[in-house]
Design an enzyme around this catalytic site. Structure first.
Site, PDB file in Angstrom:
ATOM      1  N   TYR A   1      17.951  49.875  74.430  1.00  0.00           N
ATOM      2  CA  TYR A   1      18.081  49.370  75.805  1.00  0.00           C
ATOM      3  C   TYR A   1      18.387  47.870  75.797  1.00  0.00           C
ATOM      4  O   TYR A   1      19.299  47.406  76.504  1.00  0.00           O
ATOM      5  CB  TYR A   1      16.777  49.654  76.540  1.00  0.00           C
TER       6      TYR A   1
ATOM      7  N   ILE B   1      16.766  50.298  92.400  1.00  0.00           N
ATOM      8  CA  ILE B   1      17.479  49.049  92.686  1.00  0.00           C
ATOM      9  C   ILE B   1      18.835  49.331  93.340  1.00  0.00           C
ATOM     10  O   ILE B   1      19.247  48.637  94.273  1.00  0.00           O
ATOM     11  CB  ILE B   1      17.664  48.241  91.378  1.00  0.00           C
TER      12      ILE B   1
END
Ligand code: NAP
Length: 234
Positions: A140, A14
């Site tokens: 996460y 990304i």
């Protein structure tokens, strides 16, 4: 517009797609990488976002080569998945350190010059998982949920200086991070997404570039889902 843009974790995925979008717009772009330097029409500087001294050195290098950072994309991130009962404290702490405290380090450094300039754009890359939770990703998800409260606090602190702070929350994206899960698990993710597929990195980059654009000047403290409908407004 030719702004100075810094993308952390811009060596691949990304971050790299985002850097390439800003380059195409004519901006002066720098990316940070941790281990492997990428090649492209941008400046690449080494920076481990878990090390404050690296962050300081990377910003100094960018400022010297391109000028003060006007757009910061805090994108560097890692996963260390595991069910809670098997998760070591270090697996939790190291993910928080890279994903959340890393964002703190780069935002704190970037806002120094943004405050002087009385303008700036900060975009933090979170995840749909931060909003929905995910079994096996408590570390996460906690780091990515933390980014939302962090961003909204900065949006309030810096709004009067025309610095906007927003979050992009991608669903599953075709990058090294998801490829490591294997084709079967990836297909299972795609099946959960109303649009029926995972995203390309460039589709996430498009949303990031929008939040840095003039058209997004009045958007701050927002969480923009780019998840094919997976989060449905969360
Ligand atoms: P990726 O392909 O694994 O790339 C991760 C990037 O982060 C790399 O450039 C890597 O640098 C860098 N990085 C990792 N640890 C770092 C550290 N300690 N210091 C500095 N840089 C570090 O991941 P991606 O899929 O593009 O993910 C980018 C962001 O999007 C992450 O924050 C991730 O959590 C988020 N996200 C991804 C997905 C997905 O499905 N892929 C979904 C939602 C959110 P090196 O190449 O040098 O190691």
């Amino acid at each position: 517009m030719s702004r100075v843009v810094l993308v952390t974790g811009g060596s691949r995925g990304i971050g790299l797609a985002t850097a390439q979008r800003f380059v195409a717009l004519g901006d002066k772009v720098a990316v940070t990488y941790n281990t492997t330097a990428p090649t492209g029409d941008f400046l690449a500087v080494q920076c481990d976002v878990t090390q404050e001294a690296d962050v300081e050195r990377a910003f100094a290098e960018v400022e010297q080569a391109l000028g003060p950072v006007e757009v910061l994309v805090s994108n560097a991130g890692i996963t260390k998945d595991g069910l809670l009962l098997r998760m070591k404290e270090d697996d939790f702490a190291s993910v928080i350190d890279a994903n959340l405290t890393g964002a703190f380090r780069v935002c704190k450094r970037a806002t120094q010059s943004m405050l002087r300039a009385r303008k700036g754009r900060i975009i933090l890359v979170s995840s749909v998982v931060g909003l929905l939770g995910q079994a096996g990703q408590a570390n996460y998800a906690a780091s990515k949920a933390g980014l939302v409260g962090f961003a909204r606090s900065l949006a309030r602190e810096f709004g009067s200086r025309s610095i906007t702070v927003n979050v992009v929350a991608p669903g599953p994206v075709d990058t090294d991070m998801t490829r490591s899960l294997g084709a079967e698990k990836l297909q299972a993710f795609a099946d959960l997404v109303p649009l029926g597929r995972i995203a390309s990195a460039d589709e996430i980059a498009g949303a990031i570039v929008f939040l840095a654009s003039q058209d997004a000047a009045y958007i701050t403290g927002a969480v923009l889902p780019v998840d094919g409908g997976l989060g449905m407004g969360h």
